[in-house]
Design an enzyme around this catalytic site. Structure first.
Site, mmCIF file in Angstrom:
data_model
loop_
_atom_site.group_PDB
_atom_site.id
_atom_site.type_symbol
_atom_site.label_atom_id
_atom_site.label_comp_id
_atom_site.label_asym_id
_atom_site.label_seq_id
_atom_site.Cartn_x
_atom_site.Cartn_y
_atom_site.Cartn_z
ATOM 1 N N LYS A 77 -25.539 49.464 40.537
ATOM 2 C CA LYS A 77 -26.360 48.911 39.454
ATOM 3 C C LYS A 77 -25.813 47.549 39.028
ATOM 4 O O LYS A 77 -26.567 46.589 38.840
ATOM 5 C CB LYS A 77 -26.383 49.856 38.250
ATOM 6 C CG LYS A 77 -27.304 51.047 38.451
ATOM 7 C CD LYS A 77 -27.111 52.124 37.392
ATOM 8 C CE LYS A 77 -27.976 53.340 37.724
ATOM 9 N NZ LYS A 77 -27.630 54.541 36.969
ATOM 10 N N GLN A 100 -24.756 56.344 31.779
ATOM 11 C CA GLN A 100 -24.897 57.123 33.012
ATOM 12 C C GLN A 100 -24.768 58.613 32.712
ATOM 13 O O GLN A 100 -23.818 59.054 32.070
ATOM 14 C CB GLN A 100 -23.826 56.687 34.029
ATOM 15 C CG GLN A 100 -23.916 57.364 35.376
ATOM 16 C CD GLN A 100 -25.141 56.963 36.198
ATOM 17 O OE1 GLN A 100 -25.668 55.865 36.065
ATOM 18 N NE2 GLN A 100 -25.607 57.864 37.040
ATOM 19 N N ASP A 123 -33.655 53.292 30.090
ATOM 20 C CA ASP A 123 -33.857 54.584 30.752
ATOM 21 C C ASP A 123 -35.083 55.315 30.196
ATOM 22 O O ASP A 123 -35.488 56.342 30.742
ATOM 23 C CB ASP A 123 -32.639 55.483 30.492
ATOM 24 C CG ASP A 123 -31.753 55.643 31.700
ATOM 25 O OD1 ASP A 123 -32.229 55.431 32.828
ATOM 26 O OD2 ASP A 123 -30.574 55.990 31.499
HETATM 27 N N1 GUN Z 1 -27.990 59.723 36.520
HETATM 28 C C1 GUN Z 1 -28.768 59.856 37.618
HETATM 29 N N2 GUN Z 1 -29.897 59.126 37.492
HETATM 30 C C2 GUN Z 1 -29.828 58.520 36.292
HETATM 31 C C3 GUN Z 1 -30.698 57.629 35.590
HETATM 32 O O1 GUN Z 1 -31.774 57.236 36.042
HETATM 33 N N3 GUN Z 1 -30.276 57.243 34.366
HETATM 34 C C4 GUN Z 1 -29.096 57.666 33.841
HETATM 35 N N4 GUN Z 1 -28.761 57.233 32.636
HETATM 36 N N5 GUN Z 1 -28.274 58.484 34.455
HETATM 37 C C5 GUN Z 1 -28.637 58.903 35.678
#
Ligand code: GUN
Length: 297
Positions: A54, A98, A121
């Site tokens: 990311k 995350q 998100d």
């Molecule tokens: N863990 C796995 N996929 C995601 C996501 O799209 N957002 C977040 N915050 N955590 C994740």
């Protein structure tokens, strides 16, 4: 006839190019870069890989990346204080915590603190309400990416029968809502669903997001259906393999004999999630700065 394999990696690459162009224009107009902050609690290896990619993708799009790695035993109050600082930081347009968090922490309390304008998100209540009520907001990255792929492949989804397998906060629930908003007829299936195979057989659109390797079989698929596989599961290593193969929730070889189109694993939905995260960040930056976002994002 073999299904068209949907190239999520190429589609995501094109979206990332549009985001990079928008990020450059934003920097010109706003006099600062758009910024994404990612919070990683603990040292789960899979999460570390996701967070690193990311960060790299954020920089590649010409945006600022702020990574906050904190220990697994961080106190709830300390993590909440970090989120409050990011809410107040004018260099930060997007905040992603995350998931999953270590079990000792209250993830829902942390999510609830995120400024909805920076909630890239789409997990806060105001953004869930915006999705449900068809108002502008920020929506979860993976389902949004699945919608982009479906609409690119099928055009108008009106009247299509869709099944979403899985009802998670991050994928299943928002996916169902997005499909309803696009006028599909949607069924949400889950662990208590009776005769899933029969349900899938009646569906023009199948979105599998359960995390069970190759659970959806080829003979469940309606001929010509669009199959979106959100699962990423690592099989146990076979003889002579150091690591097991990555497979989705759909038995790809079987399903691609019957489907009209299907996403592969890897290279399908996965790359779309990060591309949409970048898209949500640049959209959030424009809204926060009061600058209209370019069309086509
Ligand atoms: N863990 C796995 N996929 C995601 C996501 O799209 N957002 C977040 N915050 N955590 C994740």
């Amino acid at each position: 006839m073999a299904a068209e394999v949907i190239d999520g990696k190429a589609f995501a690459g094109r979206l990332r190019e549009r985001v990079a162009a928008a990020a450059a224009a934003f920097e010109q107009q706003a006099g600062r870069k758009a910024g994404l902050a990612v919070v990683l609690v603990g040292d789960d290896p899979a999460s570390q890989v996701y967070v690193a990619s990311k960060g790299k993708a954020t920089l590649a799009a010409g945006m600022a990346s702020f990574e906050h790695r904190v220990p697994a035993d961080i106190a709830q109050a300390e993590l909440e204080a970090l989120v409050r600082r990011l809410n107040a930081d004018p260099a930060v347009d997007g905040i992603l915590v995350q998931l999953p968090l270590p079990a000792a922490l209250d993830d829902q309390a942390v999510i609830a603190l995120i400024d909805p304008a920076k909630d890239v998100d789409g997990l806060t209540d105001p953004n869930i309400a915006a999705l449900a009520n068809q108002r502008p907001g920020l929506f979860p990255c993976t389902p949004f990416g699945c919608m982009l792929l479906l609409q690119d492949r099928l055009g108008d989804l009106s009247g299509k029968d869709a099944v979403v397998i899985g009802r998670s906060q991050l994928v299943g629930r928002p996916m169902a809502q997005l499909l309803v908003n696009a006028n599909a007829t949607v069924t949400v299936a889950h662990s208590r669903t009776r005769d899933l195979a029969d349900l899938v057989r009646r569906s023009d659109i199948v979105v599998a997001a359960v995390g069970r390797p190759e659970m959806v079989r080829g003979d469940w698929i309606k001929p010509g259906a669009a199959v979106i596989d959100v699962g990423i599961n690592r099989l146990p290593p076979a003889e002579g393999e150091a690591r097991g193969r990555l497979v989705g929730d759909v038995a790809f070889a079987e399903a691609s004999e019957v489907a009209g189109s299907i996403t592969p694993v890897p290279g399908g939905v996965g790359p779309m999630t990060i591309a949409v995260l970048l898209r949500n960040t640049i959209v959030a930056a424009h809204r926060i700065a009061g600058i209209p976002a370019p069309a086509g994002l």
